[in-house]
Write a protein that holds these residues in place. Structure first.
Motif, short mmCIF file in Angstrom:
data_model
loop_
_atom_site.label_atom_id
_atom_site.label_comp_id
_atom_site.label_asym_id
_atom_site.label_seq_id
_atom_site.Cartn_x
_atom_site.Cartn_y
_atom_site.Cartn_z
N LEU A 112 -0.42 -8.40 0.83
CA LEU A 112 -0.44 -7.14 1.58
C LEU A 112 0.20 -7.30 2.96
CD1 LEU A 112 -3.94 -5.67 0.68
CD2 LEU A 112 -1.71 -4.79 0.02
N LYS A 113 -0.08 -8.42 3.59
CA LYS A 113 0.54 -8.68 4.90
C LYS A 113 2.05 -8.78 4.78
CE LYS A 113 -3.24 -11.01 7.36
NZ LYS A 113 -3.71 -12.30 7.94
N SER A 114 2.51 -9.43 3.70
CA SER A 114 3.95 -9.60 3.51
C SER A 114 4.66 -8.28 3.27
CB SER A 114 4.22 -10.56 2.35
OG SER A 114 3.91 -9.94 1.10
N LEU A 115 3.92 -7.28 2.77
CA LEU A 115 4.48 -5.96 2.54
C LEU A 115 4.46 -5.10 3.80
CD1 LEU A 115 2.84 -5.11 -0.92
CD2 LEU A 115 5.22 -5.73 -0.50
N GLY A 116 3.88 -5.65 4.88
CA GLY A 116 3.79 -4.89 6.14
C GLY A 116 2.88 -3.69 6.00
N ILE A 117 1.80 -3.85 5.23
CA ILE A 117 0.96 -2.71 4.88
C ILE A 117 0.30 -2.06 6.10
CG2 ILE A 117 -1.27 -3.88 4.51
CD1 ILE A 117 0.36 -1.41 2.06
N ARG A 118 0.04 -2.82 7.16
CA ARG A 118 -0.64 -2.19 8.31
C ARG A 118 0.28 -1.30 9.11
NH1 ARG A 118 -2.56 -7.87 10.92
NH2 ARG A 118 -0.80 -8.99 10.05
N ASN A 119 1.57 -1.30 8.77
CA ASN A 119 2.52 -0.41 9.45
C ASN A 119 2.55 0.98 8.83
OD1 ASN A 119 3.41 -2.46 11.23
ND2 ASN A 119 4.75 -3.27 9.64
N PHE A 120 1.83 1.15 7.71
CA PHE A 120 1.83 2.45 7.04
C PHE A 120 0.76 3.36 7.64
CE2 PHE A 120 4.23 -0.12 4.19
CZ PHE A 120 5.06 0.77 3.51
N ASP A 121 1.08 4.66 7.68
CA ASP A 121 0.14 5.64 8.24
C ASP A 121 -1.07 5.82 7.34
OD1 ASP A 121 1.82 6.55 10.53
OD2 ASP A 121 3.16 7.19 8.91
N HIS A 122 -0.84 5.76 6.04
CA HIS A 122 -1.92 6.07 5.10
C HIS A 122 -1.69 5.31 3.80
CE1 HIS A 122 -4.94 9.49 4.26
NE2 HIS A 122 -5.13 8.54 3.36
N VAL A 123 -2.74 4.68 3.31
CA VAL A 123 -2.66 3.97 2.03
C VAL A 123 -3.66 4.60 1.07
CG1 VAL A 123 -2.90 1.77 0.83
CG2 VAL A 123 -1.97 1.82 3.15
N ILE A 124 -3.18 4.91 -0.13
CA ILE A 124 -4.03 5.49 -1.17
C ILE A 124 -4.28 4.42 -2.23
CG2 ILE A 124 -4.24 7.28 -2.95
CD1 ILE A 124 -1.74 7.74 -0.16
N VAL A 125 -5.55 4.06 -2.41
CA VAL A 125 -5.92 3.07 -3.43
C VAL A 125 -6.29 3.84 -4.69
CG1 VAL A 125 -7.46 1.17 -4.04
CG2 VAL A 125 -6.78 1.51 -1.64
N ALA A 126 -5.37 3.83 -5.65
CA ALA A 126 -5.55 4.62 -6.88
C ALA A 126 -5.71 3.73 -8.10
CB ALA A 126 -4.35 5.55 -7.06
N ILE A 127 -6.25 2.53 -7.89
CA ILE A 127 -6.48 1.60 -9.00
C ILE A 127 -7.52 2.20 -9.93
CG2 ILE A 127 -7.30 -0.71 -9.60
CD1 ILE A 127 -6.30 -1.60 -6.80
N GLY A 128 -7.17 2.33 -11.20
CA GLY A 128 -8.02 3.11 -12.09
C GLY A 128 -8.85 2.34 -13.09
N ASP A 129 -8.53 1.08 -13.34
CA ASP A 129 -9.22 0.40 -14.43
C ASP A 129 -9.88 -0.92 -14.03
OD1 ASP A 129 -6.92 -0.93 -13.91
OD2 ASP A 129 -6.17 -0.97 -15.97
N ASP A 130 -9.93 -1.19 -12.74
CA ASP A 130 -10.50 -2.45 -12.26
C ASP A 130 -11.26 -2.18 -10.97
OD1 ASP A 130 -11.03 -4.99 -11.23
OD2 ASP A 130 -9.15 -5.84 -11.96
#
Length: 220
Positions: A59-77
């Motif tokens: 997640l850090k490598s994707l620069g995730i904290r630079n995003f305004d909003h993250v939607i966690v839509a994991i449906g089966d785990d």
């Protein structure tokens, strides 16, 4: 500037949210562990990647904290959903919305810090996306693939302006069909009706026209 979203989990719900955000001009990073699902978004999302979001380093490598909003839509785990949400919160992502499969799952997601927990039906993705895009949209009803009714808040920009001054139908192609002011509901407001700050405007029209109206006149 365009808001930047990341959607984790590209199943039925996550995929519909992702597509709706993209259709409304948002920048979207689409993420899933399943290569086949990611491939479906290669050509439409801003970026689409195969990744295990339960790994903080990933997640850090994707620069995730630079995003305004993250939607966690994991449906089966459920475990992956909870762990991903926890990591996002600890990394300081400003807004995290998570999909819950049941009441227990929702309770845990709230406990680990999800800002909003949703219990979506099959076609709720588009509706949720409109809430995410704008702080002014309170409710959204899809009439067809291209037309909708939205309920939005009138901000300071509209205060004191009459319907005829705004000339919304001619300028944007959509129409204000009602104004809610406290307990009062003004149906088919007259040309001389004056809009006040915090009025709830019920707007009908093509999705693209409503978005232009909302961005130009309401968003602040």
């Amino acid at each position: 500037m365009k808001k930047q979203f990341a959607v984790i989990g590209l199943g039925r719900f996550g995929g519909s949210v992702c597509r709706a955000l993209i259709e409304n001009g948002m920048e979207v990073l689409a993420i899933d562990r399943d290569e086949a699902k990611v491939e479906q978004f290669r050509d439409i999302a801003t970026h689409a990647v195969i990744a295990d979001t339960t790994d903080e380093k990933v997640l850090k490598s994707l620069g995730i904290r630079n995003f305004d909003h993250v939607i966690v839509a994991i449906g089966d785990d459920i475990q992956a959903s909870i762990l991903t949400t926890l990591i996002l919160v600890e990394l300081g992502v400003p807004h995290v919305t998570a999909k819950a499969l049941n009441a227990y799952h929702a309770k845990v997601l709230n406990k680990v810090g999800a800002e909003k927990v949703v219990h979506p039906e099959r076609d709720m993705g588009v509706r949720i996306a409109h809430h995410l895009i704008s702080k002014n949209i309170l409710d959204y009803l899809e009439l067809s693939d291209d037309y909708s009714i939205v309920e939005c808040i009138a901000r300071e920009k509209l205060n004191g302006k009459t319907m005829v001054e705004l000339n919304i139908r001619a300028t944007y192609g959509c129409s204000i069909i009602a104004i809610k002011r406290g307990r009062e509901i003004i149906v088919s407001p007259a040309a001389e009706e004056t809009i006040q700050t915090d009025d709830l405007l019920v707007v009908i029209g093509a999705d693209a026209d409503i978005v232009r109206f909302e961005m130009d006149l309401i968003d602040s």
